[in-house]
Design a protein around this motif. Structure first.
Motif, short mmCIF file in Angstrom:
data_model
loop_
_atom_site.label_atom_id
_atom_site.label_comp_id
_atom_site.label_asym_id
_atom_site.label_seq_id
_atom_site.Cartn_x
_atom_site.Cartn_y
_atom_site.Cartn_z
N UNK A 70 -57.07 102.91 25.62
CA UNK A 70 -55.93 102.90 26.53
C UNK A 70 -56.04 101.83 27.62
N UNK A 71 -57.24 101.38 27.91
CA UNK A 71 -57.42 100.34 28.93
C UNK A 71 -56.94 98.97 28.46
N UNK A 72 -56.61 98.85 27.18
CA UNK A 72 -56.16 97.55 26.67
C UNK A 72 -54.87 97.09 27.34
N UNK A 73 -54.12 98.03 27.89
CA UNK A 73 -52.88 97.64 28.59
C UNK A 73 -53.18 96.81 29.84
N UNK A 74 -54.45 96.81 30.27
CA UNK A 74 -54.85 95.99 31.42
C UNK A 74 -55.12 94.54 31.03
N UNK A 75 -55.12 94.25 29.73
CA UNK A 75 -55.38 92.88 29.27
C UNK A 75 -54.13 92.06 29.54
N UNK A 76 -54.30 91.05 30.34
CA UNK A 76 -53.17 90.20 30.74
C UNK A 76 -53.55 88.73 30.52
N UNK A 77 -52.54 87.89 30.50
CA UNK A 77 -52.79 86.47 30.41
C UNK A 77 -52.17 85.83 29.19
N UNK A 78 -52.44 84.54 29.04
CA UNK A 78 -51.82 83.75 27.98
C UNK A 78 -52.82 83.53 26.85
N UNK A 79 -52.35 83.75 25.63
CA UNK A 79 -53.12 83.43 24.44
C UNK A 79 -52.14 82.84 23.42
N UNK A 80 -52.52 81.75 22.85
CA UNK A 80 -51.65 81.04 21.90
C UNK A 80 -50.29 80.72 22.52
N UNK A 81 -50.31 80.39 23.81
CA UNK A 81 -49.09 79.98 24.51
C UNK A 81 -48.13 81.11 24.87
N UNK A 85 -48.87 90.38 27.76
CA UNK A 85 -48.10 91.51 28.25
C UNK A 85 -46.60 91.43 27.92
N UNK A 86 -46.13 90.28 27.44
CA UNK A 86 -44.72 90.12 27.10
C UNK A 86 -44.45 90.23 25.60
N UNK A 98 -56.97 91.39 21.00
CA UNK A 98 -58.30 91.03 20.50
C UNK A 98 -58.57 89.55 20.71
N UNK A 99 -57.59 88.72 20.40
CA UNK A 99 -57.75 87.28 20.62
C UNK A 99 -58.09 86.99 22.08
N UNK A 100 -57.40 87.65 22.99
CA UNK A 100 -57.61 87.43 24.42
C UNK A 100 -59.01 87.88 24.85
N UNK A 101 -59.47 89.01 24.33
CA UNK A 101 -60.80 89.48 24.67
C UNK A 101 -61.88 88.51 24.19
N UNK A 102 -61.73 88.00 22.97
CA UNK A 102 -62.70 87.03 22.46
C UNK A 102 -62.63 85.74 23.27
N UNK A 103 -61.44 85.36 23.67
CA UNK A 103 -61.26 84.18 24.52
C UNK A 103 -61.97 84.36 25.86
N UNK A 104 -61.81 85.52 26.46
CA UNK A 104 -62.49 85.82 27.73
C UNK A 104 -64.01 85.75 27.56
N UNK A 105 -64.51 86.27 26.45
CA UNK A 105 -65.94 86.22 26.16
C UNK A 105 -66.40 84.77 26.06
N UNK A 106 -65.68 83.98 25.30
CA UNK A 106 -66.04 82.57 25.12
C UNK A 106 -65.96 81.77 26.41
#
Length: 118
Positions: A70-81, A85-86, A98-106
């Motif tokens: 349920x905390x995934x709703x806190x994932x915000x930001x741009x991925x792949x343009x 959240x939109x 998932x893409x955003x989380x891996x991006x944050x890790x990297x």
């Protein structure tokens, strides 16, 4: 959904090594990528391994996830343009989370921040 059908039917097991490579290129580990995936989906390590062995597509991988965090709703930001959240389409939103989380890790973000622990 037609535009996304190709992505949804893509084998998660074929994309998974790309997530690992992206992380390792920046000094992070496979174990950290796995932790992110398990945190997001609720899979146990064994269940996750079975999904990889079955070559499940993204649609199946997320549909069969035991407990999307349920905390995934806190994932915000741009991925792949696109702002995560939109995104209206539910499956694409999960994939981009998932893409955003891996991006944050990297990008070197601390694991506790990635997993929204604080």
């Amino acid at each position: 959904m037609k535009n996304n059908d190709k992505i949804y039917k893509m084998s998660f097991a074929k994309v998974y090594p790309m997530y690992i490579a992206k992380a390792e290129k920046k000094g992070r580990t496979k174990e950290e990528v796995d932790l992110i995936i398990l945190w997001l989906t609720g899979y146990s390590k064994e269940e996750f391994e079975r999904q990889l062995e079955r070559q499940s597509d993204f649609e199946t991988f997320f549909r069969e996830a035991p407990a999307m965090n349920p905390l995934r709703s806190q994932i915000k930001g741009v991925i792949c343009g696109v702002r995560v959240e939109e995104i209206d389409e539910p499956l694409m939103k999960e994939i981009r989370y998932l893409d955003k989380l891996v991006d944050e890790l990297a990008k070197g973000k601390p694991m506790d921040k990635i997993l929204r622990i604080n």
